[in-house]
Structures are given as structure tokens and as C-alpha cells.
Design a protein around this motif. Structure first.
Motif, short mmCIF file in Angstrom:
data_model
loop_
_atom_site.label_atom_id
_atom_site.label_comp_id
_atom_site.label_asym_id
_atom_site.label_seq_id
_atom_site.Cartn_x
_atom_site.Cartn_y
_atom_site.Cartn_z
N GLU A 1 -1.79 10.58 5.36
CA GLU A 1 -2.85 11.04 4.46
C GLU A 1 -3.14 10.01 3.38
O GLU A 1 -4.30 9.75 3.05
CB GLU A 1 -2.43 12.37 3.81
CG GLU A 1 -2.38 13.54 4.77
CD GLU A 1 -1.83 14.80 4.12
OE1 GLU A 1 -1.30 14.69 2.98
OE2 GLU A 1 -1.90 15.87 4.74
N LYS A 2 -2.09 9.40 2.83
CA LYS A 2 -2.26 8.43 1.76
C LYS A 2 -2.90 7.14 2.25
O LYS A 2 -3.69 6.50 1.54
CB LYS A 2 -0.91 8.11 1.12
CG LYS A 2 -0.23 9.28 0.42
CD LYS A 2 -0.89 9.60 -0.90
CE LYS A 2 -0.11 10.65 -1.68
NZ LYS A 2 -0.71 10.94 -3.00
N LEU A 3 -2.56 6.73 3.48
CA LEU A 3 -3.05 5.46 4.01
C LEU A 3 -4.34 5.59 4.81
O LEU A 3 -4.92 4.59 5.22
CB LEU A 3 -1.97 4.83 4.92
CG LEU A 3 -0.63 4.50 4.25
CD1 LEU A 3 0.36 3.99 5.30
CD2 LEU A 3 -0.81 3.46 3.15
N GLU B 1 6.76 7.59 -6.54
CA GLU B 1 7.85 8.41 -7.06
C GLU B 1 9.17 8.14 -6.34
O GLU B 1 10.23 8.53 -6.83
CB GLU B 1 7.50 9.90 -6.93
CG GLU B 1 7.50 10.46 -5.52
CD GLU B 1 6.23 10.19 -4.74
OE1 GLU B 1 6.08 10.72 -3.62
OE2 GLU B 1 5.36 9.44 -5.25
N ARG C 1 0.84 -1.21 0.00
CA ARG C 1 0.00 0.00 0.00
C ARG C 1 0.87 1.25 0.00
O ARG C 1 0.56 2.24 -0.66
CB ARG C 1 -0.91 0.01 1.23
CG ARG C 1 -1.99 -1.06 1.23
CD ARG C 1 -2.72 -1.09 2.56
NE ARG C 1 -3.34 0.20 2.85
CZ ARG C 1 -3.74 0.57 4.07
NH1 ARG C 1 -3.54 -0.24 5.12
NH2 ARG C 1 -4.30 1.75 4.25
N ILE C 2 1.97 1.19 0.74
CA ILE C 2 2.89 2.33 0.79
C ILE C 2 3.56 2.53 -0.56
O ILE C 2 3.69 3.67 -1.05
CB ILE C 2 3.95 2.11 1.90
CG1 ILE C 2 3.27 2.11 3.27
CG2 ILE C 2 5.03 3.18 1.83
CD1 ILE C 2 4.17 1.65 4.40
N LYS D 1 2.53 12.80 5.21
CA LYS D 1 2.14 12.42 3.85
C LYS D 1 1.66 10.97 3.79
O LYS D 1 0.65 10.65 3.16
CB LYS D 1 3.32 12.63 2.90
CG LYS D 1 2.98 12.39 1.43
CD LYS D 1 4.15 12.76 0.54
CE LYS D 1 3.80 12.59 -0.94
NZ LYS D 1 4.92 12.98 -1.82
N LEU D 2 2.39 10.08 4.47
CA LEU D 2 2.00 8.67 4.48
C LEU D 2 0.66 8.48 5.17
O LEU D 2 -0.19 7.71 4.69
CB LEU D 2 3.07 7.85 5.20
CG LEU D 2 4.28 7.42 4.37
CD1 LEU D 2 5.36 6.83 5.26
CD2 LEU D 2 3.87 6.41 3.30
N ALA E 1 1.20 4.21 -2.75
CA ALA E 1 0.91 5.59 -2.34
C ALA E 1 2.02 6.55 -2.71
O ALA E 1 1.78 7.73 -3.00
CB ALA E 1 0.67 5.64 -0.83
N LEU E 2 3.27 6.06 -2.70
CA LEU E 2 4.42 6.92 -3.00
C LEU E 2 5.27 6.29 -4.10
O LEU E 2 6.43 5.92 -3.88
CB LEU E 2 5.26 7.12 -1.73
CG LEU E 2 4.55 7.76 -0.53
CD1 LEU E 2 5.48 7.80 0.67
CD2 LEU E 2 4.06 9.17 -0.87
#
Length: 334
Positions: A115-117, A25, A18-19, A112-113, A22-23
């Protein structure tokens, strides 16, 4: 950003994926216990932690905080050099920055993590919790060197108790960050630029100065460094503001110049004579330099290429010519 992720269960591997999604880049290296290996994960052993701590920008542990603390403990050295370390529980509910929250960016990465998770970032640094200006986090985000890490700690503590003065050689946008006010005097303050203003000044130094260099053949590294340091001192500039050294491609094999740049971690760029001739402006001409290089001035033109303005004209010191130009830069808050 280069990041390593460590997982210790099948559920942890699922959260790790999942991480990754989400990131995407980031350049990831993922590790898990050998018995949980699956495509995309490398086997995890004790040697991996030390190798990743010294080579990665961020380490993410998907598991218990205790595991993370024990594994990184032997390698922790300095907040200036340690990577960001973040711990996430197996379900992805809580994201906890453990190390290098400001300079390394662990706090921002945790937010940031989370928010994404769809989780919660558990940030514990006082300036963040109180909504105050964090000098080291701001400097890291905006590419500034910090003049004194000990003084940065003093400033951070002071901001929690009272507002302190802040000023800059660049225009300051409004509003100023919480914990600061516009001021140019006082027993303690923050200055963005290269001068000093207060009795105790924490300087946040933008890395925006390009140093153009010309030199005679066979110059020593010591002569190059000495010339740069002398010119900077004479003009009230801080060498911490250097973002790169520039010269003509005829000098790209000049051992002394290359050694000076490597020793001081100055990125070095070389340009052709035509590229330098194309730089617009008024420069200090030299018929001798033109006869050797094909361009009337190397150091000023090289410094100004890709910069905004020349701030130190050609200065000769012991076989080295130095010029300094500043790139465009603005103070931004928020």
C-alpha cells in the motif's frame, strides 16, 4: 518492530530508502553489498543473515526471491519463532511474504508495504486467499498464546473445507469471521479463553492474567513455580495466560522469585507499599504481612494493580502466596 533490510544493487538501495520513509516507526538496520555502500547502510556479509534472523522481528530482502531463500534456509526452525521474511523486487512492484506469514506478521507487513509503495502484495496462504479465519494470525495480532500448533494446522485445514464452531468466555462480536459459526460442541472447534469445550479444542489464550506473589525470604525458584502451577491447575487456568508476575519492592532482590520468572519468561513488576495500599478493593488482611511490609496484603493487591478484577484470592502454598487478577480484554475481529 526491529527489522533488517538487505539490498544488492544501487536500485535496491533506492527502494530501501522508499521503504524507510514509508515505515519510519520501525527500528531499521540496513545492509548492502560493500561496493554499493552509502550513508545509512552497513556492509553486508554472510554472517549478517544468521545474526539478524535470530535477533530481528522482520527481514526484508530487496531483490530476487532466490537470494532470500538461499540465505535464510540454514536458520529456519519453527513458525512459532522464525521472524517475518518479506521479499520485494528492486522496483517495488511486488511484495512477497516468504516466511512466518501469520504468527510473524509477514502477510500483514507485505500488505502494508504494498500500500505504501503502490505495489502488489503477493499473499499465497490459503486462508488469506479464501478470506477465511486464520487462527494463528488472529492470535498473533491479539496477543494470544496458541495451545497446540499442530492442532492449529488441523483447524486451518478444516476451515477451508467447512465452517467450524467458535466460542469464548468473553462476549463475541458480530459478525463472526468467515469459516466459523457460534457453537459450543462438536468434534473440532476453537475456544478463546482458558477452558476446553470440544472433543478437540484449539484454545487461543489471551495473555491477560497478572499473578501476585508473596513469599518468605530465601524461597527457591522451584517452590515459586510449583505454587503458581498448583494454583492455576486448581482454578482451571492456563499458565500460558500469564502476562506478568507482581510483588512488593522488598522482594526485588529475591533470587528464587527472579529465577522462577526468568525461567518461565514471566515479566516481573515490583511496587512500593504505598502503591499497594492505594489499590481499592476488599483483600485478605494479615497483621504479620503488615508488620513486615507495611501493607496488609501483597499478592492480591499486586495482582489487581492495573488489572480489572481479582479472579483468585490469596492462596498459600509452601511458603508462597499467590493471587491472580485479569486485565480488561475483549474479542475483536476485523
Amino acid at each position: 518492530m526491529r527489522a533488517a533490510m538487505f539490498t544488492f544493487s544501487r536500485g535496491g538501495c533506492a527502494t530501501a530508502r522508499r521503504i524507510l520513509a514509508a515505515l519510519p516507526e520501525k527500528a531499521w538496520m540496513c545492509y548492502t553489498m560493500p561496493r554499493f555502500e552509502e550513508p545509512g547502510f552497513l556492509p553486508l556479509d554472510k554472517a549478517v543473515y544468521g545474526a539478524c534472523f535470530s535477533s530481528m522481528d522482520a527481514l526484508i530482502f530487496v531483490g530476487a526471491c532466490g537470494i532470500a531463500v538461499r540465505e535464510i534456509a540454514p536458520y529456519v526452525k519453527s513458525k512459532k519463532t522464525d521472524p517475518a521474511v518479506v521479499c520485494i523486487d528492486e522496483a517495488g512492484r511486488f511484495v512477497i511474504p516468504l516466511l512466518s506469514g501469520h504468527i510473524g506478521g509477514a502477510n500483514a507487513l507485505a500488505v502494508k508495504l504494498a500500500e505504501k509503495l503502490g505495489g502488489t502484495a503477493v499473499v499465497t496462504t490459503a486462508t488469506d486467499v479464501r478470506g477465511k479465519f486464520s487462527v494463528d494470525a488472529w492470535a498473533a495480532r491479539h496477543g494470544c498464546a496458541i495451545s497446540d500448533m499442530g492442532l492449529a494446522k488441523v483447524v486451518s485445514a478444516a476451515i477451508l473445507e467447512e465452517d467450524i464452531p467458535l466460542c469464548s468466555q468473553f462476549p463475541l462480536p458480530a459478525p463472526l469471521p468467515e469459516g466459523t459459526f457460534a457453537g459450543e460442541s462438536g468434534p473440532l472447534g476453537v475456544f478463546i479463553g482458558w477452558r476446553t469445550n470440544f472433543a478437540r479444542t484449539l484454545r487461543l489464550i489471551p495473555r491477560v492474567l497478572r499473578v501476585g506473589i508473596g513469599c518468605r525470604r530465601g524461597i527457591s525458584a522451584e517452590a515459586v513455580v510449583r505454587a503458581v502451577q498448583t494454583v492455576f491447575a486448581e482454578n482451571g487456568l492456563d499458565t500460558a495466560a500469564i502476562c506478568g508476575v507482581c510483588s512488593i519492592d522488598l522482594k526485588q532482590d529475591e533470587a528464587g522469585l527472579l529465577a522462577a520468572c526468568e525461567k518461565n519468561n514471566w515479566p516481573v513488576h515490583f511496587y512500593t507499599a504505598q502503591q499497594l495500599r492505594d489499590v481499592a478493593g476488599d483483600f485478605t488482611p494479615s497483621d504479620f504481612v503488615r508488620s513486615v511490609t507495611g501493607v496488609d496484603n501483597v499478592c492480591e493487591r499486586a495482582a489487581l494493580l492495573d488489572a480489572e478484577k481479582l479472579i483468585v484470592q490469596k492462596t498459600a502454598r509452601d511458603g508462597v502466596t499467590v493471587a491472580v487478577a485479569a486485565e480488561h480484554w475483549e474479542v475483536r475481529f476485523g
